[in-house]
Scaffold this motif. Sequence first.
Motif, short mmCIF file in Angstrom:
data_model
loop_
_atom_site.label_atom_id
_atom_site.label_comp_id
_atom_site.label_asym_id
_atom_site.label_seq_id
_atom_site.Cartn_x
_atom_site.Cartn_y
_atom_site.Cartn_z
N GLU A 190 1.20 -0.98 -0.08
CA GLU A 190 0.03 0.14 -0.38
C GLU A 190 0.76 1.10 0.31
N LYS A 191 2.21 0.94 0.86
CA LYS A 191 2.93 2.47 0.90
C LYS A 191 3.04 2.70 -0.59
N CYS A 192 3.67 1.59 -1.26
CA CYS A 192 3.98 1.59 -2.92
C CYS A 192 4.09 2.27 -3.64
N LEU A 193 2.21 1.73 -3.34
CA LEU A 193 1.18 3.18 -4.75
C LEU A 193 0.78 4.09 -3.87
N SER A 194 1.25 4.75 -2.41
CA SER A 194 0.79 5.98 -2.57
C SER A 194 0.73 6.67 -3.90
N ASP A 195 -0.03 8.03 -3.56
CA ASP A 195 -0.24 9.01 -5.35
C ASP A 195 0.81 10.21 -5.59
N TYR A 196 1.53 9.96 -4.31
CA TYR A 196 2.98 10.73 -4.76
C TYR A 196 3.93 10.35 -4.56
N GLY A 197 5.60 10.38 -5.17
CA GLY A 197 6.19 9.72 -4.57
C GLY A 197 7.15 10.65 -3.45
N VAL A 198 6.70 11.38 -2.53
CA VAL A 198 7.06 11.64 -1.49
C VAL A 198 6.86 10.91 -0.42
N ASP A 199 5.68 10.36 -0.86
CA ASP A 199 4.81 9.39 0.26
C ASP A 199 5.81 7.73 0.50
N ARG A 200 5.75 7.75 -0.87
CA ARG A 200 6.08 6.29 -0.94
C ARG A 200 7.64 5.49 -0.09
N PRO A 201 7.70 4.79 0.20
CA PRO A 201 9.23 4.56 1.18
C PRO A 201 10.17 4.54 -0.16
N THR A 202 11.75 4.34 0.48
CA THR A 202 12.76 3.71 -0.56
C THR A 202 12.40 2.45 -0.66
N ILE A 203 13.66 1.97 -1.51
CA ILE A 203 13.32 0.63 -1.58
C ILE A 203 14.03 -0.52 -0.75
N GLY A 204 15.27 0.61 -0.16
CA GLY A 204 15.84 0.22 1.37
C GLY A 204 14.81 0.06 1.85
N ASP A 205 13.65 0.52 2.31
CA ASP A 205 12.69 0.35 3.17
C ASP A 205 11.89 -0.86 3.06
N VAL A 206 11.36 -0.60 1.27
CA VAL A 206 10.14 -1.94 1.56
C VAL A 206 10.93 -2.78 1.57
N LEU A 207 12.34 -3.14 1.48
CA LEU A 207 13.09 -4.17 1.48
C LEU A 207 13.74 -4.53 3.25
N TRP A 208 13.62 -4.05 4.19
CA TRP A 208 13.73 -4.39 5.01
C TRP A 208 12.10 -4.66 5.72
N ASN A 209 10.99 -4.13 5.10
CA ASN A 209 9.79 -4.83 5.57
C ASN A 209 9.80 -6.05 4.98
N LEU A 210 10.78 -6.20 3.69
CA LEU A 210 9.63 -7.32 3.22
C LEU A 210 10.62 -8.67 4.17
N GLU A 211 11.55 -8.32 4.53
CA GLU A 211 12.31 -9.23 5.49
C GLU A 211 11.49 -9.54 6.70
N TYR A 212 11.19 -8.44 6.97
CA TYR A 212 9.88 -8.83 8.45
C TYR A 212 9.09 -9.40 8.14
N VAL A 213 8.44 -9.22 7.22
CA VAL A 213 7.28 -10.05 6.43
C VAL A 213 7.41 -11.68 6.87
N LEU A 214 8.71 -11.70 6.20
CA LEU A 214 9.35 -13.18 6.25
C LEU A 214 9.90 -13.70 7.99
N GLN A 215 10.20 -12.68 8.43
CA GLN A 215 10.05 -13.95 9.56
C GLN A 215 9.08 -13.63 10.53
N LEU A 216 7.44 -13.07 10.40
CA LEU A 216 6.13 -13.39 10.72
C LEU A 216 6.07 -14.46 10.46
N GLN A 217 6.26 -15.04 9.07
CA GLN A 217 6.04 -15.69 8.53
C GLN A 217 6.09 -17.02 8.90
#
Length: 825
Positions: free
Chosen positions: A739-766
């Motif tokens: 959802e954050k990646c698809l924010s209408d405005y670029g300034v509201d989107r995370p960096t790809i580094g932030d996305v990567l960190w969150n995906l690692e955390y998603v895997l840990q939760l799984q």
Amino acid sequence: MMWVKVELKLFIWVLLVLSLVNLCIGFDPVDNYLIDCGSSTNTTVGNRVFLADSTNSPILSTPQSIFANTSTNSTSVTYGLGLYQTARVFNGTSVYTFPILKHGRHWIRLYFFPFVFQSVNMSMAKFSVSAQNFALLANFQPESDSVVKEYSLNITSDNLVVTFKPAENSFAFLNALEVVSVPDELITDDAEKVDKSGKFQGLGNQALETVERVNMGGPLVSPTNDTLGRTWLPDQDFLLHKNLATFVSKIGAVKYAAGGATRDIAPVSVYGTVTEMNSADDPNSNFNVTWSFDIDSGFDYLVRFHFCDIVSMSANQLIFNVFINTVLVYKNLEPSQIEANLATPFYMDFTTGLSGSTKLLVSIGPSTSVSDAYPNAILNGLEIMKMNNSKGSLNGAGSGSLTPGTSSGSKTTIGLIVGVIVGVLVAVVLVLVLFLFCRKRNRKLARANHSKTSWIPFSTNGVVSYTTGKNFGNGGIPFAALQEATNNFDESLVIGVGGFGKVYKAVLGDGTKVAAKRANPLSQQGLTEFRTEIEMLSQFRHRHLVSLIGFCDEHNEMILVYEYMENGTLKGHLYDSNLPSLSWKQRLEICIGSARGLHYLHTSAAKATIHRDVKSANILLDENLMAKVADFGLSKVGPDLDQTHVSTAVKGSFGYLDPEYYRRQQLTEKSDVYSFGVVLFEVLCARPVIDPSLPREMVNLAEWAMKFQKSGQLEQIVDPKLAGKIKPDSLRKFGETAEKCLSDYGVDRPTIGDVLWNLEYVLQLQEAVVPNDLNEDSTINIGELSPQVNNVTNGETRLGVSTVNDLSGASMSQVFSDLVKSEGR
């Protein structure tokens, strides 16, 4: 040959003379081709004559066609019933070549009526149509009744080429065809943008498709009563609330003024009728009259308003507002301030910007800022035209002509055909000679070329690769070697097709498996993308980026050779039922690997490299399902440190394209983040990002998935193969990240580094390493997580901090950069 040329010139002269019979007062088209396809006799429709279709028409090149006919009448036909009773059926790629006497904008009108002929229902046809470099229809399947497809193209060559290409095991057909000149002043070069960011420039070069042309407050206007042969539909079926509107007709009052709108812009029967507010003499009336139109999402639209004040008794009585999709595009419009005289027509053009909806709303309403003006608003006519996308398509598919050699060189079609035949014969002889020669010497040539090339070999993952310096014009791998490696580009070895061309599985002389991407000569992704790919992959080496083995630039061939990825594309694993289904863990690991590759691109140099075409088809999987980002032909070096963006033409893939980038033509790394967010939902739902076969609210994956994410019901759209296999916390965090990646405005989107960190955390939760779901403001100890986070790259750099916040709330791009930069170095 002399008699052939005379016959062709005579045919064209007769066609032009007969088709110029047009009794409408107004524009006299220089080019005016009207053909009743499949008919052996001329067909008169109103005041226009459609010529009989010649069996051996010199303007048509086709392997074989059938003349079909029917006595069945289409109940929906309001104009030209006779045109729908015959058709020409094509069983192979067929090309109409029309000589153009006057360059400029032309109508192309295609008539379709799928009747039954010899027990074959022509509604089963499936085909594509292109004109010049524009794709007009892709995999088109006519409906059960008659339809006219109208397009407007600016022709700058001496020939207009219209190509019909049946789908595999199908056919194409056409009932009638028009190619007619359009007045130069009909489409100006600019229009106001709905978002008020300035003017849209370059309308003159846009291909347009008529979506709707509506006569407000009046009846149907047939082509017979329009100087340009247009059809104007009544507006009643488009009104959302018919009780809010009333209709006025004063055709005799219309006065065309010099320098203003003309009869060619719109006929008097349009400007002489109007839909206005049904205020019932209530001075306190305050509502809008709204029309709703169906459109295709993902396109820009040109919206033309036609106004003519035939309702006021004197000047300054009428002031109102105009809206497109609830956006106020013209405030306090006062017709008497634009045209001094009452009942004088004028029009206004607006472009919508990229539309993510399948509806377009147009509204008029009273001005609220002028207290002494009686509440009223009017509209006389409306035209909605779809504009071609960045790929030159009007249907969302790829761009370009469907056959080669169709632009402007030939003097006559006969000459072109003869030339092709001679060329083919010569080519066959040369190919045979070359094949025999290459069969004996290609191995020696390959070894000799490798010893002399400017490419420097080095080993990556045990595979010998070749990298290039600044000068890559001499090539690296001989064409003969690639011919042998692909069995002369055997179609059975094709493993993918993209905008650049086909990709073949190949085995080099030393036994190395590679993927060879061969440029299609018709592709718009040519030399520039070829050089960009080599330049980019010569600079970067990373385990999550596909490696370039070499390239070939010989014999007018452009071929890129990559390491072979055993498991193909991520897209293939999501949609291909013949491949094993990916588990949720596997999907997460693929997303994480892809994010690592993108993070390396965005951070490994002083200037970020923006991929610009992130999609599931460009994420490849090796034998261990490790993800590697591929296809850098559209990549762009990012902005300098003192800049926020790169201004550049919009390129990318439909469905993945960042809407902010499309609107502003300003590219940033956040454009890749948006595209990656679409990929995340694609991975979760295992469905195409654009699927026109679905109900309208489901066509666009990003829009559809965001509705479920925002309503907290994401689990309802998960791939059925994953049902019950994703832990709720893992799914929640994954949805939030997308959802954050698809924010209408670029300034509201995370960096790809932030996305990567969150995906690692998603895997840990799984993986259930974290025992309890953490609150957004809590902290976690890195030591409590699995080695996947503690040692992100199999034992490489460790994180030198003890606690970090969950990136749902705070940016960790700098911290995470330390984790992955050593891997990329």
